[in-house]
Design a protein around this motif. Structure first.
Motif, short mmCIF file in Angstrom:
data_model
loop_
_atom_site.label_atom_id
_atom_site.label_comp_id
_atom_site.label_asym_id
_atom_site.label_seq_id
_atom_site.Cartn_x
_atom_site.Cartn_y
_atom_site.Cartn_z
N LYS A 1 0.82 -1.21 0.00
CA LYS A 1 0.00 0.00 0.00
C LYS A 1 0.86 1.26 0.00
N ILE A 2 1.99 1.21 0.70
CA ILE A 2 2.91 2.36 0.68
C ILE A 2 3.48 2.54 -0.73
N ARG A 3 3.91 1.46 -1.35
CA ARG A 3 4.49 1.56 -2.70
C ARG A 3 3.46 2.07 -3.70
N ASN A 4 2.20 1.69 -3.51
CA ASN A 4 1.15 2.13 -4.42
C ASN A 4 0.57 3.49 -4.07
N ARG A 5 1.13 4.16 -3.07
CA ARG A 5 0.71 5.49 -2.62
C ARG A 5 -0.72 5.49 -2.08
N GLU A 6 -1.19 4.33 -1.61
CA GLU A 6 -2.51 4.28 -0.98
C GLU A 6 -2.47 4.86 0.42
N ILE A 7 -1.35 4.70 1.09
CA ILE A 7 -1.12 5.28 2.41
C ILE A 7 0.30 5.83 2.43
N SER A 8 0.55 6.75 3.32
CA SER A 8 1.91 7.28 3.47
C SER A 8 2.59 6.65 4.67
N VAL A 9 3.91 6.72 4.69
CA VAL A 9 4.67 6.20 5.83
C VAL A 9 4.32 6.98 7.09
#
Length: 501
Positions: free
Chosen positions: A29-37
């Motif tokens: 999800k982070i890689r897909n920009r669905e959520i941020s770190v």
């Protein structure tokens, strides 16, 4: 005014950005920009702050710096910098150095002074992109099988807060089981990955000796019994962690684990052991869980055969003496190996008792070391015709807090530990890989796990078995406890946590 009652269980799974996902899904999800770190880090911190007053798994919080690191990770993402677990929050066990954080070893004898460097294995772990939220708890020097430091609150099992979370990686296991983070650092010198994983219903793999980079303490031992690793809620998180760790460092003397993504389906020959060599019979619930697992594997096409424990009859006494040697070494040389201000007057009852035991029996050490070193060959010979061996993880189900407290008189505590920790040390002495996998549950809603031991370098086979069982007999997660299984206090606590989060 009476103290408030402790609820039966505690978890932090909710509808925030972490949800119920494992580390692999969150990283995607982070890689897909669905959520941020940053969003993920804030959620993990909120969960830690909500849960830790009940479970006590955090030894040292590093939240402000973690948020700063998260912000940098989000900025790097725009530049295309990627790694599999980039931005996944975790905790590092408090016997491992991280620059700027104190390493107390679970003991008042060690001063609270920030470390000037990061331990070799911690560098291997953090290179995968993990973000350190702080340090997780352990019993003093990792000597106990329950995380009950003499100087502070015990780390409680999230499944039932009256019970032990295991040890020595008990803080990491409690935090992962409660949903605070999806994966956390653990290490294992006699079962310290597998025991807390078993108590808390997690996957806990102790790799083959030398598979991962050793920390300083392991490299200095007469026999290196310590392996580094993680505890997780899914098999694939453990498999992906090993794969990524090998990208950082791969031991050329061992076959590569590789990227294991699921069960192979190939039939295996698996040995079966139900009772340990120390004379203590496995309790009924544990034995039944192992037998049911064996039957399940047979139905899936695997061959199960009872086998004797592949070890010399003196092994329990030899390993106990080696355990005592480590306590003697810490108390005698703590100022050299830990810190110049180490104060042996502040060590706990278990450490002191082990030290005294070694001083009485030190004359046995040369023969014990010879047999412990020989156990590698004995084990390899016994495993020649088998892919793995199925055993209990522990001699009996998880005890209540207090049963293994360092305040218990030493002779009583030591005998209790011998009955409880009767299966895991063999893999440490022989250097073999071994994995703890959830397989059942007690009437008190506590997980019961089984252990598989493999050939040296055989982590891929253990992961194969773990994937097979995960697919065919999924183990429960804490958030799946039925409402009617919980007390009113527990339901109130869960509602309170949900409001907080």
């Amino acid at each position: 005014m009476s103290a408030p009652e402790i609820p039966q269980s505690c978890h932090t799974f909710c509808n925030d950005v972490m949800g119920r996902d494992d580390a692999t899904t969150l990283a995607e999800k982070i890689r897909n920009r669905e959520i941020s770190v940053t969003e993920l880090t804030r959620a993990a911190i909120a969960r830690a702050q909500a849960a830790d007053p009940l479970i006590h798994g955090v030894a040292l919080a590093n939240y402000d710096e973690a948020l700063q690191t998260a912000s940098r990770c989000d900025a790097e993402a725009k530049a295309g910098t990627q790694s599999l677990f980039r931005g996944i929050p975790t905790f590092i066990k408090d016997n491992t150095n991280v620059t700027g954080l104190a390493t107390r070893q679970g003991s008042l004898a060690v001063p609270e002074i920030p470390a000037s460097d990061t331990s070799p294995f911690a560098r291997q772990l953090l290179a995968q992109g993990f973000l350190c939220l702080g340090k997780s708890t352990l019993p003093e020097f990792g000597f106990n099988a329950s995380t009950e430091p003499a100087h502070g609150p015990a780390t409680r099992n999230p499944w039932n807060l009256a019970y032990s979370s295991g040890a020595s990686s008990g803080g990491s296991a409690a935090l992962v089981a409660a949903g605070v983070v999806p994966i956390a650092h653990a290490n294992d010198g006699g079962g310290s990955i597998r025991i807390p994983a078993a108590c808390c219903g997690l996957v806990g793999l102790k790799p083959t000796r030398g598979r991962l980079i050793d920390n300083e303490a392991a490299a200095s031992l007469p026999i290196n019994i310590i392996s580094e690793g993680v505890v997780t809620r899914s098999v694939r998180d453990t498999a992906n962690f090993l794969d990524q760790a090998e990208s950082y460092y791969r031991n050329p003397k061992l076959p590569a684990v590789g990227n294991i993504q699921g069960p192979s389906g190939r039939p295996l020959r698996i040995g079966l052991v139900l009772d340990s060599t120390n004379g203590h019979k496995t309790d009924n619930i544990t034995r039944q869980t192992v037998e049911e697992t064996a039957l399940r594997l047979e139905r899936l096409g695997h061959r199960i055969e009872p086998v004797p424990v592949p070890v010399h009859s003196a092994f329990p006494e030899d390993f106990a003496l080696y355990w005592a040697l480590l306590a003697f070494g810490v108390r005698t040389n703590g100022r050299k190996i830990l810190h110049p201000d180490f104060d042996k007057r502040r060590t706990d009852g278990l450490t002191n008792g082990l030290d005294r035991m070694f001083r009485r029996q030190f004359w046995r050490l040369p023969a014990a070391l010879w047999r412990l070193r020989r156990s590698w060959h004995d084990y390899a010979h016994a495993m020649a015709g088998f892919d793995a061996v199925l055993t209990p993880v522990l001699g009996h189900t998880t005890p209540t807090l207090g049963h293994l407290s360092p305040d218990v008189p030493f002779d009583t505590l030591f005998e209790r530990l011998r009955q409880y920790v009767s299966f895991t040390p063999l893999a440490n002495a022989t250097g073999a890989p071994a994995i703890s996998i959830p397989a059942g549950r007690t009437p008190d809603h506590l997980p019961v796990s089984v252990q598989f031991m493999g050939r040296h370098g055989g982590e891929s086979t253990l992961l194969d078995i773990a994937y097979t069982l995960e697919a065919n007999h999924p183990w429960p997660q804490l958030y799946e406890l039925k409402q009617q299984d919980l007390t009113n206090e527990d339901r109130n606590a869960r509602d309170s946590l949900a409001d907080t989060l």
